[in-house]
Design a protein around this motif. Structure first.
Motif, PDB file in Angstrom:
ATOM      1  N   LEU A   1       0.891  -1.176   0.000  1.00 11.99           N
ATOM      2  CA  LEU A   1       0.000   0.000   0.000  1.00 11.99           C
ATOM      3  C   LEU A   1       0.927   1.224   0.000  1.00 11.99           C
ATOM      4  O   LEU A   1       1.307   1.727   1.056  1.00 11.99           O
ATOM      5  CB  LEU A   1      -0.895   0.011   1.247  1.00 11.99           C
ATOM      6  N   PRO A   2       1.290   1.713  -1.183  1.00 14.59           N
ATOM      7  CA  PRO A   2       2.407   2.665  -1.266  1.00 14.59           C
ATOM      8  C   PRO A   2       2.058   4.099  -0.879  1.00 14.59           C
ATOM      9  O   PRO A   2       2.560   5.035  -1.489  1.00 14.59           O
ATOM     10  CB  PRO A   2       2.820   2.560  -2.735  1.00 14.59           C
ATOM     11  N   VAL A   3       1.225   4.284   0.106  1.00 12.03           N
ATOM     12  CA  VAL A   3       0.901   5.665   0.497  1.00 12.03           C
ATOM     13  C   VAL A   3       1.956   6.222   1.453  1.00 12.03           C
ATOM     14  O   VAL A   3       2.302   7.410   1.380  1.00 12.03           O
ATOM     15  CB  VAL A   3      -0.513   5.779   1.105  1.00 12.03           C
ATOM     16  N   GLY A   4       2.486   5.371   2.336  1.00 14.77           N
ATOM     17  CA  GLY A   4       3.529   5.822   3.253  1.00 14.77           C
ATOM     18  C   GLY A   4       4.783   6.267   2.507  1.00 14.77           C
ATOM     19  O   GLY A   4       5.278   7.390   2.719  1.00 14.77           O
TER      20      GLY A   4
ATOM     21  N   ASP B   1      12.834   7.372  -5.338  1.00 15.63           N
ATOM     22  CA  ASP B   1      12.354   8.415  -6.259  1.00 15.63           C
ATOM     23  C   ASP B   1      11.251   7.914  -7.182  1.00 15.63           C
ATOM     24  O   ASP B   1      10.419   8.682  -7.643  1.00 15.63           O
ATOM     25  CB  ASP B   1      13.525   8.933  -7.112  1.00 15.63           C
ATOM     26  N   TRP B   2      11.288   6.620  -7.479  1.00 12.63           N
ATOM     27  CA  TRP B   2      10.315   6.061  -8.434  1.00 12.63           C
ATOM     28  C   TRP B   2       8.987   5.656  -7.777  1.00 12.63           C
ATOM     29  O   TRP B   2       8.093   5.155  -8.455  1.00 12.63           O
ATOM     30  CB  TRP B   2      10.911   4.840  -9.155  1.00 12.63           C
ATOM     31  N   ILE B   3       8.866   5.871  -6.491  1.00 13.59           N
ATOM     32  CA  ILE B   3       7.694   5.330  -5.802  1.00 13.59           C
ATOM     33  C   ILE B   3       6.387   5.941  -6.314  1.00 13.59           C
ATOM     34  O   ILE B   3       5.337   5.296  -6.310  1.00 13.59           O
ATOM     35  CB  ILE B   3       7.833   5.523  -4.259  1.00 13.59           C
ATOM     36  N   TRP B   4       6.441   7.176  -6.804  1.00 18.08           N
ATOM     37  CA  TRP B   4       5.200   7.801  -7.290  1.00 18.08           C
ATOM     38  C   TRP B   4       4.719   7.130  -8.570  1.00 18.08           C
ATOM     39  O   TRP B   4       3.510   7.002  -8.798  1.00 18.08           O
ATOM     40  CB  TRP B   4       5.379   9.305  -7.475  1.00 18.08           C
ATOM     41  N   ILE B   5       5.684   6.674  -9.393  1.00 17.33           N
ATOM     42  CA  ILE B   5       5.290   5.935 -10.609  1.00 17.33           C
ATOM     43  C   ILE B   5       4.671   4.599 -10.195  1.00 17.33           C
ATOM     44  O   ILE B   5       3.633   4.178 -10.717  1.00 17.33           O
ATOM     45  CB  ILE B   5       6.514   5.700 -11.532  1.00 17.33           C
ATOM     46  N   TYR B   6       5.336   3.965  -9.231  1.00 16.49           N
ATOM     47  CA  TYR B   6       4.804   2.698  -8.720  1.00 16.49           C
ATOM     48  C   TYR B   6       3.381   2.911  -8.182  1.00 16.49           C
ATOM     49  O   TYR B   6       2.480   2.103  -8.425  1.00 16.49           O
ATOM     50  CB  TYR B   6       5.724   2.168  -7.618  1.00 16.49           C
TER      51      TYR B   6
END
Lengths: 338, 299
Positions: B237-240, B272-277
């Motif tokens: 859940l990549p919100v954190g 840095d790439w987490i927003w794309i993920y």
């Protein structure tokens, strides 16, 4: 009459189901091999007791529920097909909607879902609120409406996309007699316009008045399907008035009839197992020495046919009784009648 | 008037966009009229007022005197960045929960009430219902975040005379975070009742955004397994991680100087790439939600 048969006749099937079965999670068998055919431009009554599978059938036809097995087509297309849904109108039994909407905004929302262009859906919405008698309330919020008014909005919603097929679940629920009459006239008018209607209603007298054909569903299966004259027993009972009918005469009649009950005014009502028994009954009255004054065949009502076909045990009539003091010229009261 | 016959139909793509817009707009209007939205708006106003007071105090004369020769725009910028981070961090949490609470019953409630039946009888695809609900509630939550974020940013700029451009990037990242949570809530509502979905989403959120404790436990136990589990489980859940990245973006070069500033010095690594993920994750969740809804009986 056919029991689920797709007999040939004018008009192609607009709804056809073959061995359609729906088993819900938990093993509840809502439909058990349903065979049904509704033709174009037909007013089709779909009847059955609560839990018989009527609502499941309609939900299958609109694609809200998937069948467990069997085949079905709506407007010549498979269940749930988008093109088929474009050409059908549906009124759920309890039409629900956000209360802050007005009739016009609700119709606009459904018109957008239907893919109608702005000008067309505005024109159509105005036409429909007029048609269902809600022109003066077109801008009022739905939460202020009575149940009957809401039902009218639901009908307008169902007619919005100029459907070729209407699926109506209890369309007169909540309507007063005038509203009910208006809906009946509307349905007959729609039939004249070439729209097929599947009418799911508990008002059997209403169905009897307007439907071309009916199907009675029980425990997920079609118990009977056909025109009313095919479904109703032609002569299910007769009313008899006989002068000087003796106790022996009554016993003779009992032997022929399924049941016999005395009524007011010297009349007797005899239920017949076979319509041909009516003439035997007349002969028995005469041979008993009584004078036959009247013999009136009574047709089975749709309600009686419905109860018969769903296997409802009709309580036996009160035992025949003979007036204690027969009117002059009516003969002596029979003894030992039980 | 004719009852049967072809209606004036729009082209398939226009028709589909029209249906999405209709469902989204109705979903947003229903949310706007709900009591929870009233509470959210009141909280929003209260929060904006609080942030204005904090900003005013920190840029008051007393603050300026205490700052002495350091009272220059360059000297004030780290403090402004920190206030902005705290401000939009809290604001995004409000937006996130507003969006989640509007969405947890978005589809389940309609199935329970039967309102969905008249909708699915129209030529509407199930995916259009899912995406429409997501757009309605997601864009509303996003609007809530943007109004709140820009309000805080403009107030701070007016009080401090410092405009932080990075702030907009951070706001966009927090917007992604909000949209991901709304998508998860809408997806849950295709299968769960409103209450069950609300509990599931909150538990999921709390469990997967607080893995720093697990990471610290791994540090204490010197366990790569625990550290790795704490780090990688956040991808479920990549919100954190997106929120952490927003913190890093906003605090930028002063992050180290500010030490333990929220999100800036998380023990967990930022990517840095987490927003794309997160965007891919959002799309996958919506696709799965559409499949889920198309495979269930709507009764």
């Amino acid at each position: 009459m056919t029991a689920g048969g797709h007999d040939a006749g004018p008009g192609h099937p607009i709804i056809r189901t073959t061995a359609l079965t729906k088993i819900y999670r938990g093993g509840v068998r809502a439909l058990d091999g349903l065979d049904l055919a509704v033709r174009e431009s037909e007013l089709f009554g779909f009847l059955g007791p609560n839990g018989a599978g009527k609502t499941t059938t309609v939900q299958l036809l609109i694609g809200a529920v998937a069948p467990s097995s069997g085949q079905a087509s709506v407007l010549g297309r498979p269940l749930g097909d988008r093109e088929a849904r474009r050409n059908l109108g549906y009124l759920p039994e309890q039409f629900q909607f956000p209360g802050f909407l007005t009739p016009l905004s609700l119709l606009d929302f459904h018109g957008r879902l239907q893919g109608m262009e702005v000008a067309d859906r505005r024109r159509r919405a105005a036409e429909l609120v007029e048609m269902v008698g809600l022109r003066d309330a077109a801008e009022r919020q739905l939460k202020t409406f009575s149940k009957g008014m809401l039902q009218r909005v639901g009908l307008a919603q169902a007619l919005l996309g100029r459907p070729r097929l209407l699926l109506l679940d209890e369309p007169t629920s909540g309507l007063d007699p005038i509203g009910t009459r208006n809906v009946r006239d509307l349905l007959l008018w729609l039939k004249g316009e070439g729209v097929a209607v599947l009418l799911n209603s508990h008002l059997l007298s209403e169905v009897e008045l307007i439907c071309d054909r009916v199907a009675i569903i029980n425990r997920g299966r079609i118990a009977a399907e056909g025109r009313l004259d095919e479904i109703l027993n032609p002569v299910s009972s007769v009313r008899i008035r006989a002068r000087e009918l003796s106790a022996d005469g009554v016993r003779m009649l009992e032997a022929i009839t399924a049941s016999l009950a005395a009524e007011e005014g010297g009349w007797w009502r005899a239920k017949l197992a076979d319509p041909a028994d009516a003439s035997r009954l007349a002969a028995a009255v005469v041979s008993s020495g009584a004078a036959l004054e009247a013999l009136v065949p009574t047709h089975e009502t749709l309600e009686e046919a419905f109860l018969r076909l769903v296997g409802y045990e009709i309580p036996p009539p009160a035992p025949p009784r003979v007036p204690a003091q027969p009117a002059t010229g009516w003969g002596a009261p029979p003894a030992n009648i039980s | 008037m004719s009852a049967a016959g072809p209606a004036g139909q729009a082209s398939p793509i226009v028709g589909s966009l029209g249906r999405l817009a209709a469902i989204a707009s109705l979903a947003a209007r229903e949310t706007l009229r709900s009591r929870s939205m009233l509470i959210a708006v009141l909280l929003n106003l209260g929060y904006l007022a609080l942030m204005a007071i904090v900003g005013y105090v920190l840029s008051s004369d007393a603050f300026a005197e205490a700052a002495g020769e350091l009272n220059t725009p360059e000297a004030r910028e780290p403090v402004v960045r920190l206030i902005l981070l705290i401000g939009i961090g809290g604001g995004s949490a409000l937006a996130l929960f507003t969006g989640v609470f509007a969405s947890v019953g978005a589809i389940g409630n309609e199935i329970e009430r039967g309102t969905i039946l008249a909708v699915v009888a129209r030529p509407v695809s199930r995916w259009e219902i899912v995406i429409g609900k997501f757009l309605g509630n997601g864009l509303l939550a996003l609007l809530y975040l943007v109004i709140q974020g820009l309000g805080i940013g403009l107030v701070m700029a007016a009080l401090s005379g410092v405009w932080v451009t990075d702030f907009l990037v951070a706001l966009a990242l927090l917007g992604i975070q909000v949209l991901v949570m709304v998508a998860v809530a809408v997806a849950g509502s295709t299968r769960l009742s409103m209450v069950a979905n609300a509990v599931a989403v909150i538990v999921l959120y709390l469990a997967l955004t607080n893995t720093a404790l697990l990471f610290l436990l791994g540090e204490l136990a010197d366990s790569d397994l625990l550290r790795g589990a704490a780090d990688w489980s956040r991808l479920a859940l990549p919100v954190g991680p997106v929120s952490d990245l927003a913190g890093v973006v906003l605090l930028g070069p002063v992050a180290r100087m500010l030490g333990q500033a929220a999100g800036a010095d998380s023990p967990l690594p930022t990517r840095d790439w987490i927003w794309i993920y997160a965007l891919v994750y959002l799309v996958v969740v919506l696709v799965l939600a559409s499949i889920s809804l198309s495979r269930r009986d709507l009764r």
